[in-house]
Write an enzyme that holds these catalytic residues in place. Structure first.
Site, mmCIF file in Angstrom:
data_model
loop_
_atom_site.group_PDB
_atom_site.id
_atom_site.type_symbol
_atom_site.label_atom_id
_atom_site.label_comp_id
_atom_site.label_asym_id
_atom_site.label_seq_id
_atom_site.Cartn_x
_atom_site.Cartn_y
_atom_site.Cartn_z
ATOM 1 N N SER A 143 0.860 -1.189 0.000
ATOM 2 C CA SER A 143 0.000 0.000 0.000
ATOM 3 C C SER A 143 0.895 1.238 0.000
ATOM 4 C CB SER A 143 -0.839 -0.022 1.288
ATOM 5 O OG SER A 143 -1.489 1.216 1.491
ATOM 6 N N TYR A 156 -2.248 -1.861 10.387
ATOM 7 C CA TYR A 156 -2.228 -1.917 8.912
ATOM 8 C C TYR A 156 -0.887 -1.402 8.393
ATOM 9 C CZ TYR A 156 -4.052 -1.267 4.133
ATOM 10 O OH TYR A 156 -4.262 -1.320 2.770
HETATM 11 P P1 NAD Z 1 -11.550 -5.963 -0.202
HETATM 12 O O1 NAD Z 1 -12.127 -5.902 1.158
HETATM 13 O O2 NAD Z 1 -12.435 -5.801 -1.376
HETATM 14 O O3 NAD Z 1 -10.718 -7.283 -0.409
HETATM 15 C C1 NAD Z 1 -10.071 -7.953 0.620
HETATM 16 C C2 NAD Z 1 -10.081 -9.395 0.253
HETATM 17 O O4 NAD Z 1 -9.439 -10.129 1.299
HETATM 18 C C3 NAD Z 1 -11.507 -9.955 0.115
HETATM 19 O O5 NAD Z 1 -11.559 -10.835 -0.959
HETATM 20 C C4 NAD Z 1 -11.694 -10.682 1.426
HETATM 21 O O6 NAD Z 1 -12.609 -11.746 1.318
HETATM 22 C C5 NAD Z 1 -10.290 -11.186 1.655
HETATM 23 N N1 NAD Z 1 -10.047 -11.590 3.039
HETATM 24 C C6 NAD Z 1 -10.246 -10.876 4.166
HETATM 25 N N2 NAD Z 1 -9.957 -11.632 5.235
HETATM 26 C C7 NAD Z 1 -9.549 -12.838 4.762
HETATM 27 C C8 NAD Z 1 -9.139 -14.034 5.373
HETATM 28 N N3 NAD Z 1 -9.082 -14.166 6.702
HETATM 29 N N4 NAD Z 1 -8.820 -15.076 4.577
HETATM 30 C C9 NAD Z 1 -8.903 -14.967 3.228
HETATM 31 N N5 NAD Z 1 -9.289 -13.857 2.590
HETATM 32 C C10 NAD Z 1 -9.608 -12.803 3.355
HETATM 33 O O7 NAD Z 1 -10.406 -4.852 -0.222
HETATM 34 P P2 NAD Z 1 -9.343 -4.428 -1.347
HETATM 35 O O8 NAD Z 1 -9.306 -2.953 -1.339
HETATM 36 O O9 NAD Z 1 -9.585 -5.132 -2.616
HETATM 37 O O10 NAD Z 1 -7.994 -4.919 -0.671
HETATM 38 C C11 NAD Z 1 -7.150 -5.868 -1.253
HETATM 39 C C12 NAD Z 1 -5.736 -5.605 -0.814
HETATM 40 O O11 NAD Z 1 -5.308 -4.333 -1.324
HETATM 41 C C13 NAD Z 1 -5.566 -5.539 0.701
HETATM 42 O O12 NAD Z 1 -4.364 -6.158 1.084
HETATM 43 C C14 NAD Z 1 -5.489 -4.050 0.963
HETATM 44 O O13 NAD Z 1 -4.803 -3.748 2.134
HETATM 45 C C15 NAD Z 1 -4.756 -3.571 -0.276
HETATM 46 N N6 NAD Z 1 -4.904 -2.148 -0.558
HETATM 47 C C16 NAD Z 1 -6.134 -1.620 -0.786
HETATM 48 C C17 NAD Z 1 -6.238 -0.258 -1.049
HETATM 49 C C18 NAD Z 1 -7.560 0.389 -1.331
HETATM 50 O O14 NAD Z 1 -7.618 1.625 -1.356
HETATM 51 N N7 NAD Z 1 -8.622 -0.344 -1.592
HETATM 52 C C19 NAD Z 1 -5.100 0.536 -1.043
HETATM 53 C C20 NAD Z 1 -3.881 -0.039 -0.779
HETATM 54 C C21 NAD Z 1 -3.793 -1.387 -0.547
#
Ligand code: NAD
Length: 261
Positions: A143, A156
């Protein structure tokens, strides 16, 4: 050498891929020809339907394997069950927003387990498979918060900085092999994890939804636009291409200029 991106015959395992960025990356890798293993901790018809939808749309093989990324043994079993893992995308992640003195210990533990330790477990099982196959890509979803900090997101930010360190070590341990390890550092992408943060941040800062989006989230994103899951899919696919053979141990920011500030 022609730098086309054809991932036919490769298998990608994407953790936490039944929504958001993971699903976007899975769809894009499938469009480039990779077989797909989707994952999350649920086991619903909708989860399996997503795999079928990807297979039907692209002609690749796609399946869904349930595994809880908060549990080390399930992380390892996911890769074993996949059987082959040429491309490992460590994407599963959760968030919790609270000041350090109020930060619930169980939330700290869960965030460190899902956002950081899961990648250690999956990588440990995937690397021998990549070595046997003679090619591999580890792509860790960190991130902008893996490179910078914000208040109220201690776990986080610790996990996302930690995964950048794990990425560098993975790259050094594979540096003389046809395997690379990199971290993608997205800025804000409007996915469910971000949607869920909005009410907490509204409460923390006493702001409206619009104020949180404009004055908290996108205030540090100079482009003033959310990044998209398709852009992240494209970045991951590029890291799988021959053009990226010598890109290893580094971070790729997809953050509209956040880390340039
Ligand atoms: P999201 O909530 O849509 O996706 C998270 C995913 O992780 C989902 O598929 C969820 O089911 C899965 N998950 C959660 N707990 C779990 C577990 N115990 N076992 C297996 N799967 C699990 O969110 P996102 O934004 O798509 O996030 C995906 C990644 O991107 C994350 O690591 C997040 O930190 C990172 N990220 C997101 C952003 C943003 O702005 N959305 C920015 C930087 C980084």
């Amino acid at each position: 050498m022609a730098f086309t991106i054809d991932l036919s015959g490769k298998t990608a395992v994407i953790t936490g891929s039944n929504s958001g960025i993971g699903l976007g990356i899975a769809r894009t890798l499938a469009q480039a020809g990779a077989n797909i293993v989707l994952n999350s901790f649920t086991d619903n018809d909708e989860d399996h339907a997503l795999a079928k939808e990807i297979a039907d749309a692209t002609g690749v093989t796609a399946r869904y394997i349930k595994a809880d990324m908060s549990k080390g043994d399930e992380c390892r079993k996911l890769i074993e069950q996949a059987g082959v893992c040429d491309i490992l995308v460590n994407n599963a992640g959760i968030q919790h927003v609270a000041a350090i003195p109020d930060f619930p210990v169980e939330k700290w533990d869960a965030i460190i387990a899902i956002n950081l330790s899961s990648a250690f477990h999956t990588t440990a099982v995937a690397l021998p498979m990549m070595r046997r196959a003679g090619w591999g890509r580890v792509i860790n979803i960190s991130s902008a918060h893996g490179l910078t900090a914000s208040p109220f997101k201690s776990a986080y930010i610790a996990a996302k900085h930690g995964i950048v360190g794990l990425t560098k070590t993975t790259a050094l341990e594979t540096a003389q092999e046809p395997i690379t390890a990199n971290a993608i550092c997205p800025g804000y992408v409007l996915t469910p994890i971000v949607e869920k943060q909005i009410p907490d941040t509204m409460k923390e800062y006493n702001m409206t939804r619009e104020e949180v989006i404009e004055n908290v989230m996108l205030t540090r994103q100079p482009s003033k636009e959310f990044a998209t899951v398709e852009q992240l899919g494209g970045t991951a696919t590029f890291l799988c291409s021959a053009a990226a053979d010598q890109i290893t141990g580094t971070t790729v920011s997809v953050d509209g200029g956040w880390t340039a500030l």
